[in-house]
Design an enzyme around this catalytic site. Sequence first.
Site, short mmCIF file in Angstrom:
data_model
loop_
_atom_site.label_atom_id
_atom_site.label_comp_id
_atom_site.label_asym_id
_atom_site.label_seq_id
_atom_site.Cartn_x
_atom_site.Cartn_y
_atom_site.Cartn_z
N LYS A 57 0.86 -1.19 0.00
CA LYS A 57 0.00 0.00 0.00
C LYS A 57 0.90 1.24 0.00
O LYS A 57 2.02 1.19 0.55
CB LYS A 57 -0.89 -0.04 1.26
N GLY A 58 0.45 2.32 -0.59
CA GLY A 58 1.23 3.56 -0.63
C GLY A 58 1.68 3.97 0.77
O GLY A 58 0.85 4.08 1.68
N SER A 90 -11.53 5.84 -2.77
CA SER A 90 -10.96 7.08 -2.26
C SER A 90 -10.47 6.76 -0.85
O SER A 90 -11.10 7.12 0.14
CB SER A 90 -12.00 8.19 -2.25
N LEU A 132 -4.75 7.12 1.03
CA LEU A 132 -3.42 6.65 1.44
C LEU A 132 -3.33 6.30 2.92
O LEU A 132 -2.34 6.62 3.59
CB LEU A 132 -2.34 7.68 1.07
N ASN A 183 4.87 6.73 -6.20
CA ASN A 183 3.47 6.97 -6.53
C ASN A 183 3.25 8.47 -6.76
O ASN A 183 3.16 9.25 -5.80
CB ASN A 183 2.59 6.45 -5.37
N CYS A 190 -1.73 9.06 -7.23
CA CYS A 190 -2.94 8.88 -6.40
C CYS A 190 -3.87 10.07 -6.62
O CYS A 190 -3.48 11.21 -6.40
CB CYS A 190 -2.56 8.77 -4.92
N GLY A 202 -4.21 -2.34 -14.98
CA GLY A 202 -5.48 -1.68 -15.25
C GLY A 202 -6.51 -2.71 -15.66
O GLY A 202 -6.54 -3.16 -16.80
N GLY A 236 -4.81 -5.94 -9.40
CA GLY A 236 -5.30 -5.30 -8.19
C GLY A 236 -6.73 -5.65 -7.87
O GLY A 236 -7.02 -6.59 -7.13
N THR A 237 -7.65 -4.92 -8.48
CA THR A 237 -9.08 -5.02 -8.13
C THR A 237 -9.60 -6.45 -8.21
O THR A 237 -10.44 -6.86 -7.39
CB THR A 237 -9.88 -4.10 -9.08
#
Length: 314
Positions: A52-53, A77, A80, A136, A139, A257, A279-280
Amino acid sequence: MPDNPLKKPDISVTIAGIPFKNPVIAASGTFGYGREYAGLLDVSALGGICTKGLTLEPRAGNNGVRLHETPSGLMNSIGLENPGIPAFIEKELPHLQELQQQGVVIIANLSGSSVKEYAEGARLLDMCGVDMVELNISCPNVPSGGIAFGRDPEAALSVARPVRKALHKPLIVKLSPNASDIAAVASACVAGGADALSLVNTFKAMAINIEKRTPVFDHGSAGLSGPAIHPLALRMVWELVRALAAQSTAVPVIGLGGISRAEDAIEFLAAGAKAVQVGTATFTNPTAMLEIIDGIAAYMKKKEIFRIEDLSIQ
Ligand code: SIN
């Protein structure tokens, strides 16, 4: 006669001098710090994990709604939310290093609000056991930093250069699809010392709650990911690989993506990406990445393609 060793596809890749056992990397923000998924899949089978960022100080993240599903997509949203780099190094990195010993490449995603914060974060990450840093600058959900640095070439250079100076490890820069000229931002990042580029982060998007007659997200907009963005992201990777080749810039591109199946990943590799991030898809199918790794190998076998780089049609 011994079997011809070339008969078995080699799915390993090397990016910026770092060997990956396969080209599938867990994307930042979708896989925690690895241990969260330990009971659901063999995490050690992954090519790499992006954290994670991370920011210098801990962040609580955004208020209000943080996730919202769309047809074939997911908006986020998060803002971070993370424990801060020192706590990451103390509490999360030891587990990631166990995976590292099993050949999983550990990539720290670095974010910040100011150039100074990014550079100090890079300095701390340089001294710890992560293999690579992913910067990053994309974001879309924070009031300062993030995408503010990723929209134009000068701003991208202003952060890439000091981060490069503070960091001796390979540097990936994660690009935004929301920049008007992605190739120009990419070139600036390379000039600033990026060893690799990853794209795309999420698309700035919006949803409105028509019952309450308010935006769903407190900040109005959020970042869209998931299968809905796959064809857009693919086109951007294709174009960036072409643009880099036209400038004779030999910097590897990592594509992401909306990858949820092996076929999607293969398309990115065909577009010239050297590796992919997923990711998703992991949220709805925790074993998606393992299926993608197996699917890439099966496709290569069927097509008699023996190296990942030979999947490229560029
Ligand atoms: C977030 O934390 O809001 C998303 C992170 C990102 O898009 O890089």
